[in-house]
Design a protein around this motif. Sequence first.
Motif, short mmCIF file in Angstrom:
data_model
loop_
_atom_site.label_atom_id
_atom_site.label_comp_id
_atom_site.label_asym_id
_atom_site.label_seq_id
_atom_site.Cartn_x
_atom_site.Cartn_y
_atom_site.Cartn_z
N HIS B 83 0.83 -1.20 0.00
CA HIS B 83 0.00 0.00 0.00
C HIS B 83 0.87 1.25 0.00
N THR B 84 1.55 1.44 -1.10
CA THR B 84 2.43 2.60 -1.23
C THR B 84 1.61 3.88 -1.36
N GLN B 85 2.29 5.00 -1.22
CA GLN B 85 1.63 6.31 -1.34
C GLN B 85 2.42 7.17 -2.32
N ARG B 86 1.77 7.55 -3.41
CA ARG B 86 2.42 8.47 -4.34
C ARG B 86 2.12 9.89 -3.89
N VAL B 87 3.16 10.69 -3.75
CA VAL B 87 3.01 12.05 -3.23
C VAL B 87 2.71 12.99 -4.39
N THR B 88 1.57 13.68 -4.30
CA THR B 88 1.24 14.63 -5.37
C THR B 88 1.69 16.04 -5.01
N GLU B 89 1.83 16.30 -3.71
CA GLU B 89 2.32 17.62 -3.30
C GLU B 89 2.89 17.51 -1.90
N MET B 90 3.96 18.25 -1.66
CA MET B 90 4.53 18.34 -0.31
C MET B 90 4.58 19.80 0.10
N ARG B 91 4.19 20.05 1.35
CA ARG B 91 4.30 21.39 1.92
C ARG B 91 5.12 21.33 3.20
#
Lengths: 154, 154
Positions: B83-91
């Motif tokens: 259950h990976t997580q693709r990051v669409t935005e980081m703040r």
Amino acid sequence: MSDPYRFARRGSTAEVEEGLGLAPKFDADGLVTCVATDAASGDVLMVAHMNAEALARTIETGEAWYFSRSRQELWRKGETSGHTQRVTEMRIDCDQDAVWIKVEPAGPGACHTGRRSCFYRAVPLGARAESVVLEFREGEKRFDPTAVYGEPKK
Amino acid sequence: MSDPYRFARRGSTAEVEEGLGLAPKFDADGLVTCVATDAASGDVLMVAHMNAEALARTIETGEAWYFSRSRQELWRKGETSGHTQRVTEMRIDCDQDAVWIKVEPAGPGACHTGRRSCFYRAVPLGARAESVVLEFREGEKRFDPTAVYGEPKK
């Protein structure tokens, strides 16, 4: 106001994760992490901490109370600025060391720098960490922090 | 992969808060707090921590890496579960001790208990802290944690 702040005893992992008792896991400093999101937009406004008293007061009053690690004191959000936060919903996570509150902010900004959210800069992805250049997002100040809080720390 | 993980030097408060350099404030354990929200729904999925390596790997790969405090090891989200997580935005926040990532989860649930989010219980407001009875919200398990992770810890 409850004093002392009685929460449920922390039992087994199954009790903590599947039970109905609020048994927060305070860290060595007596704190849980709290994420406040905007109830309307869903955006993360701030990440802060709560000690037992701040957590109990938030639950009992429906207004956000935190514990300031830098000032080492209980902190009613908006006490100085007037920018209080009304809590519309509180959630606790699986191991009960983090709280998520959805809030309706009374003021223009949750951040002490004057912005709506503390998360006003994006970190571009795909670059090497040492070459990152932050990008402002909604970087405009909604209020003048010096007028509200006084001169900043140097 | 950067090794060692070079971030910008932490300068004055104004530089940290208003500058374009990524100068994370790692705590005494070398960690920053990370909030992961669902890029589609905006819901908070989990709160975890990143050390310098996890933060650098997340930035460089666009996949969520954390540091597990309980296991004391670098942790690629989904390494065991898929259950990976693709990051669409980081703040990054004002004082740069907390990171917010918006993610597209590859699997049915971010939580090790099998739920979509770790925040599957609500804390009702207005009650005294000692009389709180948690309420399940989206409490159904999306996957069988024992099948994915093995037998739970007692």
